[in-house]
Write an enzyme that holds these catalytic residues in place. Structure first.
Site, PDB file in Angstrom:
ATOM      1  N   ASP A 248      42.079  43.053  39.199  1.00 53.06           N
ATOM      2  CA  ASP A 248      40.910  42.505  39.911  1.00 53.06           C
ATOM      3  C   ASP A 248      40.070  41.592  39.014  1.00 53.06           C
ATOM      4  O   ASP A 248      39.476  42.069  38.045  1.00 53.06           O
ATOM      5  CB  ASP A 248      39.988  43.652  40.356  1.00 53.06           C
ATOM      6  CG  ASP A 248      40.238  44.112  41.768  1.00 53.06           C
ATOM      7  OD1 ASP A 248      40.965  43.429  42.504  1.00 53.06           O
ATOM      8  OD2 ASP A 248      39.688  45.164  42.125  1.00 53.06           O
TER       9      ASP A 248
ATOM     10  N   TYR B 201      50.962  39.317  42.594  1.00 53.50           N
ATOM     11  CA  TYR B 201      50.744  38.638  43.881  1.00 53.50           C
ATOM     12  C   TYR B 201      50.394  37.170  43.638  1.00 53.50           C
ATOM     13  O   TYR B 201      51.038  36.256  44.182  1.00 53.50           O
ATOM     14  CB  TYR B 201      49.631  39.357  44.661  1.00 53.50           C
ATOM     15  CG  TYR B 201      49.160  38.590  45.859  1.00 53.50           C
ATOM     16  CD1 TYR B 201      50.039  38.254  46.879  1.00 53.50           C
ATOM     17  CD2 TYR B 201      47.828  38.189  45.968  1.00 53.50           C
ATOM     18  CE1 TYR B 201      49.608  37.532  47.983  1.00 53.50           C
ATOM     19  CE2 TYR B 201      47.387  37.482  47.068  1.00 53.50           C
ATOM     20  CZ  TYR B 201      48.284  37.147  48.065  1.00 53.50           C
ATOM     21  OH  TYR B 201      47.851  36.426  49.144  1.00 53.50           O
TER      22      TYR B 201
ATOM     23  N   ASN C  30      38.589  35.439  50.364  1.00 50.63           N
ATOM     24  CA  ASN C  30      38.742  36.740  51.044  1.00 50.63           C
ATOM     25  C   ASN C  30      38.556  36.638  52.550  1.00 50.63           C
ATOM     26  O   ASN C  30      37.424  36.621  53.045  1.00 50.63           O
ATOM     27  CB  ASN C  30      37.771  37.756  50.438  1.00 50.63           C
ATOM     28  CG  ASN C  30      38.214  38.188  49.056  1.00 50.63           C
ATOM     29  OD1 ASN C  30      38.375  37.356  48.171  1.00 50.63           O
ATOM     30  ND2 ASN C  30      38.443  39.466  48.874  1.00 50.63           N
TER      31      ASN C  30
ATOM     32  N   ARG D 257      33.022  38.489  45.610  1.00 55.90           N
ATOM     33  CA  ARG D 257      34.074  37.753  46.316  1.00 55.90           C
ATOM     34  C   ARG D 257      33.453  36.781  47.322  1.00 55.90           C
ATOM     35  O   ARG D 257      32.302  36.949  47.752  1.00 55.90           O
ATOM     36  CB  ARG D 257      34.996  38.718  47.088  1.00 55.90           C
ATOM     37  CG  ARG D 257      35.823  39.634  46.200  1.00 55.90           C
ATOM     38  CD  ARG D 257      36.930  38.848  45.504  1.00 55.90           C
ATOM     39  NE  ARG D 257      37.775  39.698  44.676  1.00 55.90           N
ATOM     40  CZ  ARG D 257      37.529  40.001  43.396  1.00 55.90           C
ATOM     41  NH1 ARG D 257      36.461  39.517  42.797  1.00 55.90           N
ATOM     42  NH2 ARG D 257      38.375  40.750  42.717  1.00 55.90           N
TER      43      ARG D 257
ATOM     44  N   ASP E 172      58.460  36.788  62.952  1.00 57.04           N
ATOM     45  CA  ASP E 172      57.808  37.860  62.183  1.00 57.04           C
ATOM     46  C   ASP E 172      58.755  39.058  62.214  1.00 57.04           C
ATOM     47  O   ASP E 172      59.330  39.366  63.261  1.00 57.04           O
ATOM     48  CB  ASP E 172      56.469  38.224  62.849  1.00 57.04           C
ATOM     49  CG  ASP E 172      55.548  39.018  61.940  1.00 57.04           C
ATOM     50  OD1 ASP E 172      54.407  38.588  61.728  1.00 57.04           O
ATOM     51  OD2 ASP E 172      55.980  40.094  61.454  1.00 57.04           O
TER      52      ASP E 172
ATOM     53  N   LYS F 114      52.694  33.660  44.419  1.00 53.28           N
ATOM     54  CA  LYS F 114      52.220  32.545  45.263  1.00 53.28           C
ATOM     55  C   LYS F 114      52.217  31.239  44.460  1.00 53.28           C
ATOM     56  O   LYS F 114      52.546  30.168  44.984  1.00 53.28           O
ATOM     57  CB  LYS F 114      50.814  32.858  45.796  1.00 53.28           C
ATOM     58  CG  LYS F 114      50.791  33.962  46.850  1.00 53.28           C
ATOM     59  CD  LYS F 114      51.273  33.434  48.203  1.00 53.28           C
ATOM     60  CE  LYS F 114      51.141  34.450  49.308  1.00 53.28           C
ATOM     61  NZ  LYS F 114      51.376  33.901  50.637  1.00 53.28           N
TER      62      LYS F 114
ATOM     63  N   PHE G  90      35.446  50.091  43.039  1.00 47.84           N
ATOM     64  CA  PHE G  90      36.360  49.967  41.902  1.00 47.84           C
ATOM     65  C   PHE G  90      35.663  49.270  40.736  1.00 47.84           C
ATOM     66  O   PHE G  90      35.886  48.091  40.483  1.00 47.84           O
ATOM     67  CB  PHE G  90      37.611  49.197  42.321  1.00 47.84           C
ATOM     68  CG  PHE G  90      38.425  49.892  43.380  1.00 47.84           C
ATOM     69  CD1 PHE G  90      38.499  51.278  43.439  1.00 47.84           C
ATOM     70  CD2 PHE G  90      39.121  49.154  44.331  1.00 47.84           C
ATOM     71  CE1 PHE G  90      39.252  51.915  44.416  1.00 47.84           C
ATOM     72  CE2 PHE G  90      39.880  49.779  45.305  1.00 47.84           C
ATOM     73  CZ  PHE G  90      39.948  51.166  45.352  1.00 47.84           C
TER      74      PHE G  90
HETATM   75  N1  UFG Z   1      37.125  47.125  46.558  1.00 51.07           N
HETATM   76  C1  UFG Z   1      36.479  48.309  46.253  1.00 51.07           C
HETATM   77  N2  UFG Z   1      36.835  49.413  46.937  1.00 51.07           N
HETATM   78  C2  UFG Z   1      37.795  49.424  47.903  1.00 51.07           C
HETATM   79  C3  UFG Z   1      38.448  48.204  48.209  1.00 51.07           C
HETATM   80  C4  UFG Z   1      38.085  47.073  47.507  1.00 51.07           C
HETATM   81  O1  UFG Z   1      35.605  48.356  45.384  1.00 51.07           O
HETATM   82  O2  UFG Z   1      38.084  50.487  48.463  1.00 51.07           O
HETATM   83  C5  UFG Z   1      36.733  45.899  45.852  1.00 51.07           C
HETATM   84  C6  UFG Z   1      37.874  45.262  45.071  1.00 51.07           C
HETATM   85  O3  UFG Z   1      37.950  45.818  43.789  1.00 51.07           O
HETATM   86  C7  UFG Z   1      37.443  43.800  45.078  1.00 51.07           C
HETATM   87  C8  UFG Z   1      36.694  43.632  46.411  1.00 51.07           C
HETATM   88  O4  UFG Z   1      36.351  44.961  46.815  1.00 51.07           O
HETATM   89  O5  UFG Z   1      36.560  43.559  44.049  1.00 51.07           O
HETATM   90  C9  UFG Z   1      37.540  43.012  47.478  1.00 51.07           C
HETATM   91  O6  UFG Z   1      38.794  43.699  47.527  1.00 51.07           O
HETATM   92  P1  UFG Z   1      39.864  43.454  48.665  1.00 51.07           P
HETATM   93  O7  UFG Z   1      40.977  44.433  48.397  1.00 51.07           O
HETATM   94  O8  UFG Z   1      39.207  43.504  49.993  1.00 51.07           O
HETATM   95  O9  UFG Z   1      40.334  41.977  48.438  1.00 51.07           O
HETATM   96  P2  UFG Z   1      40.894  41.286  47.105  1.00 51.07           P
HETATM   97  O10 UFG Z   1      39.780  40.497  46.501  1.00 51.07           O
HETATM   98  O11 UFG Z   1      41.594  42.233  46.218  1.00 51.07           O
HETATM   99  O12 UFG Z   1      42.056  40.363  47.656  1.00 51.07           O
HETATM  100  C10 UFG Z   1      41.892  39.504  48.746  1.00 51.07           C
HETATM  101  C11 UFG Z   1      43.227  39.320  49.411  1.00 51.07           C
HETATM  102  C12 UFG Z   1      44.145  38.625  48.501  1.00 51.07           C
HETATM  103  C13 UFG Z   1      43.520  37.353  47.955  1.00 51.07           C
HETATM  104  C14 UFG Z   1      42.178  37.633  47.365  1.00 51.07           C
HETATM  105  C15 UFG Z   1      41.555  36.339  46.966  1.00 51.07           C
HETATM  106  O13 UFG Z   1      43.794  40.588  49.752  1.00 51.07           O
HETATM  107  O14 UFG Z   1      45.307  38.299  49.236  1.00 51.07           O
HETATM  108  O15 UFG Z   1      41.384  38.279  48.326  1.00 51.07           O
HETATM  109  O16 UFG Z   1      40.222  36.489  46.637  1.00 51.07           O
HETATM  110  F1  UFG Z   1      44.292  36.857  46.976  1.00 51.07           F
END
Ligand code: UFG
Length: 327
Positions: free
Chosen positions: A281, A141, A170, A219, A31, A145, A206
């Site tokens: 998103d 992203y 998630n 999610r 790492d 992948k 968001f």
């Molecule tokens: N969200 C908010 N406010 C915030 C943070 C997140 O509303 O402050 C929402 C996002 O828009 C999304 C959900 O919460 O709808 C989850 O967001 P995360 O950032 O926690 O996670 P993501 O779904 O964006 O992404 C995660 C991983 C990715 C992976 C993805 C697969 O970070 O690596 O899940 O579902 F690809």
């Protein structure tokens, strides 16, 4: 089996290392600590600080430790950041990872378990998503992948590489040692818990105009320990080339449901603010994990959202917090 975990000092990586140790295997971690934490790696694990693109270093690690398989988790992994910095994502997640595959090939290591993502599906036409559904990432992203998944297939055809790609939904929650805390934080559950702690004034949602029951994104949250256990099963089964979704399925949980559950669990007031949608998103991402259940016998133990959030909260408020992570 002697296993090298790349990115093993990160949030998910360190829990995978915990699970591998519990099965009695020899584990080595490489790492570069750009996100991970040295103290996340248990003392009995050999740790090398370095980058997977360092061909000479990777060859030495693979040979000296008689590595038989690699769990490849070192990557950049934030959807929002990838939209702003796409080159970083292709460089770290494809170019560097290909350099690592070269080191594996010349040292005769031909087995790999790869951390892929639900983001390869983009905005899916149906839910739950199965592994054979269309691959159309909506952010760099996911695209990076997917490109590496295709590289694995190419090397399977050319050199006989044996691989399993695990498409994570998630990841969330904590073990007693390891939890999630990034700087800056972007993931929903740690942000909600920061609001519960009074460290930030409110949680920005968001977008509340998605075509979902309450308008916020849905999610599929999977406990990091359940996710980690799947790696142990995948390593035992490595044979040919396989791809599995890793989520709990069901209906998933909306952003609002996460906030409401966290209010109940923490007993704290959590204020929310509606914000613009975050670019990249998808509205809903829910896994069908039928394939991994059927073929590897994987079952989630902690699929209840309350259990996941409670584990994260317990870790967050622990006195003298143990190990914090950035992946
Ligand atoms: N969200 C908010 N406010 C915030 C943070 C997140 O509303 O402050 C929402 C996002 O828009 C999304 C959900 O919460 O709808 C989850 O967001 P995360 O950032 O926690 O996670 P993501 O779904 O964006 O992404 C995660 C991983 C990715 C992976 C993805 C697969 O970070 O690596 O899940 O579902 F690809």
């Amino acid at each position: 089996m002697n296993v090298l975990v790349t990115g093993g000092a990160g949030y998910i990586g360190s829990v995978v290392v915990e699970e591998l140790l519990s099965t009695g295997g020899k584990v080595v971690v490489v790492d570069d600590l750009s996100k991970g934490h040295r103290n996340a790696v248990p003392d009995q694990v050999a740790f090398v600080e370095g980058n997977i693109r360092d061909h000479q270093l990777m060859k030495e690690i693979l040979i000296e430790n008689q590595i038989e398989a690699v769990v490849h988790m070192a990557a950049s992994s934030l959807v929002g950041e990838s939209v702003k910095l796409p080159d970083k994502y292709f460089d770290n997640n494809v170019t560097a990872a290909k350099a690592m595959l070269d080191a594996m090939r010349v040292t005769g290591v031909n087995k790999i378990v790869f951390s892929s993502t639900a983001a390869v599906y983009g905005e899916p036409k149906r839910q739950p998503i199965t592994e054979s559904d269309a691959l159309a990432p909506t952010n760099p992203y996911g695209a990076s992948k997917l490109e590496f998944e295709r590289e694995l297939q190419r090397q399977r055809d050319e050199y006989g590489l044996v691989f399993t790609s695990l498409r994570y939904f998630n990841a969330a929650g904590a073990t007693s040692r390891c939890g999630e805390q990034h700087d800056p934080e972007t993931h929903l559950i740690p942000i909600v818990l920061q609001a519960a702690m009074g460290q930030i004034p409110s949680v920005g949602i968001f977008g509340d105009d998605y075509l979902t029951p309450d308008g916020t994104c849905v999610r599929d949250y999977i406990h990091v320990r359940d996710l980690a256990r799947a790696h142990v099963l995948a390593l035992k089964d490595l044979d040919g080339s396989k791809t599995y979704n890793l989520g709990c399925g069901g209906d998933g949980y909306s952003v609002r449901q996460v906030i409401n559950a966290a209010c109940d669990i923490t007993g704290r007031k959590i204020t929310e603010t509606i914000m613009a949608r975050r670019e990249g998103d998808p509205a809903v991402l829910i896994a069908s994990s039928e394939k991994i259940r059927r073929e590897l016998g994987w079952e989630p133990e902690f699929q209840d959202l309350g259990v996941i959030i409670r584990s994260a909260w317990t870790w967050t408020i622990a006195p003298g917090k143990r190990v914090s992570h950035s992946m």
